[in-house]
Motif scaffolding. Structure first.
Motif, PDB file in Angstrom:
ATOM      1  N   ILE A  91     -31.155  67.597  21.248  1.00  0.00           N
ATOM      2  CA  ILE A  91     -29.759  67.709  19.886  1.00  0.00           C
ATOM      3  C   ILE A  91     -29.899  70.071  21.075  1.00  0.00           C
ATOM      4  CG2 ILE A  91     -29.603  68.651  18.290  1.00  0.00           C
ATOM      5  CD1 ILE A  91     -29.764  65.979  19.226  1.00  0.00           C
ATOM      6  N   ASP A  95     -23.986  70.533  19.379  1.00  0.00           N
ATOM      7  CA  ASP A  95     -24.946  69.728  18.580  1.00  0.00           C
ATOM      8  C   ASP A  95     -24.761  70.812  17.078  1.00  0.00           C
ATOM      9  OD1 ASP A  95     -24.343  67.462  20.404  1.00  0.00           O
ATOM     10  OD2 ASP A  95     -26.215  68.036  20.676  1.00  0.00           O
ATOM     11  N   ARG A  96     -26.300  71.253  17.147  1.00  0.00           N
ATOM     12  CA  ARG A  96     -26.110  71.803  15.849  1.00  0.00           C
ATOM     13  C   ARG A  96     -24.882  72.187  14.764  1.00  0.00           C
ATOM     14  NH1 ARG A  96     -31.273  72.901  18.817  1.00  0.00           N
ATOM     15  NH2 ARG A  96     -30.749  74.802  19.642  1.00  0.00           N
ATOM     16  N   ARG A 100     -22.894  70.798  11.152  1.00  0.00           N
ATOM     17  CA  ARG A 100     -22.863  72.297  10.407  1.00  0.00           C
ATOM     18  C   ARG A 100     -21.500  71.783  10.030  1.00  0.00           C
ATOM     19  NH1 ARG A 100     -26.916  75.253  12.886  1.00  0.00           N
ATOM     20  NH2 ARG A 100     -24.635  76.625  14.256  1.00  0.00           N
TER      21      ARG A 100
END
Length: 209
Positions: A91, A95-96, A100
């Motif tokens: 991740i 991806d983060r 969000r």
């Protein structure tokens, strides 16, 4: 309307071993979920009214699922499976951002698909371990484990929610349902891949060059 070359050109997304694991797991999981809910929900149990048969189907399907997955792993392309798992575990910052709700380039698996794979694997382990203790506990009370039934029931309900969302995205939602082609035929249209998984397409082109 005439489609462009990029819209008709395809790119390989999943190999045979990856697709075999997916479909064996999906088929068994649906049978296990359906029979598990019948055993778990009193109203469904009354409608079916053949609890012993449903329970046998549940147990035999679980056994067949485990044997089939082991056979695929032993006889299939283990390197591709290992690569897929490493990809799911990775991740990254993109991806983060995606999780969000921000726009961020994605690899072969987007962040949601990575989480789905990891959660599905965790659920499979929890259901298997708790299910084995429930089965053994019925035959020998020394194997009774406090909480095994609760874990099995809670994960069953959570799995129903996860599967519902997965089926919606794979079959109904217009932007994502083309992904179903990848797990059925192995490839997807390059234009779709460029829109949804640009990091993966760029990496594939770099690898070929």
């Amino acid at each position: 309307m005439t489609r462009t070359a990029a819209e008709t050109r395809t790119i390989r997304r999943f190999g045979r071993t990856e697709r075999a694991v997916h479909w064996v797991h999906a088929a068994a999981f649906l049978v296990l979920l359906a029979t598990g809910l019948v055993l778990l929900v009193p109203d469904l149990s009354e409608i079916v009214a053949r609890r012993a048969l449903v329970k046998n189907v549940h147990l035999l399907t679980a056994l067949a699922w485990a044997v089939a997955l082991v056979a695929i792993v032993l006889l299939g392309d283990r390197r591709r499976l290992a690569a897929l798992w490493r990809e799911a575990e990775a991740i990254d910052a993109d991806d983060r951002r995606w999780l969000r709700g921000r726009r961020a380039p994605q690899g072969r698996l987007n962040a949601g698909q990575k989480l789905n794979l990891l959660v599905t694997a965790a659920f499979a382990v929890l259901l298997t371990v708790s299910g084995v203790f429930l089965w053994l506990g019925e035959r020998d009370h020394t194997f009774l484990l406090d909480g095994a039934g609760t874990v099995h029931d809670v994960v069953t309900y959570a799995s129903a929610v996860l599967v519902t969302g997965h089926l919606y995205l794979a079959v109904v939602h217009p932007a994502t349902r083309h992904a179903l082609r990848g797990i059925v035929r192995g490839d997807v249209h390059e234009a779709w891949a460029e829109r949804h998984h640009p990091k993966w397409v760029a990496a594939e082109r770099e690898r070929v060059d």
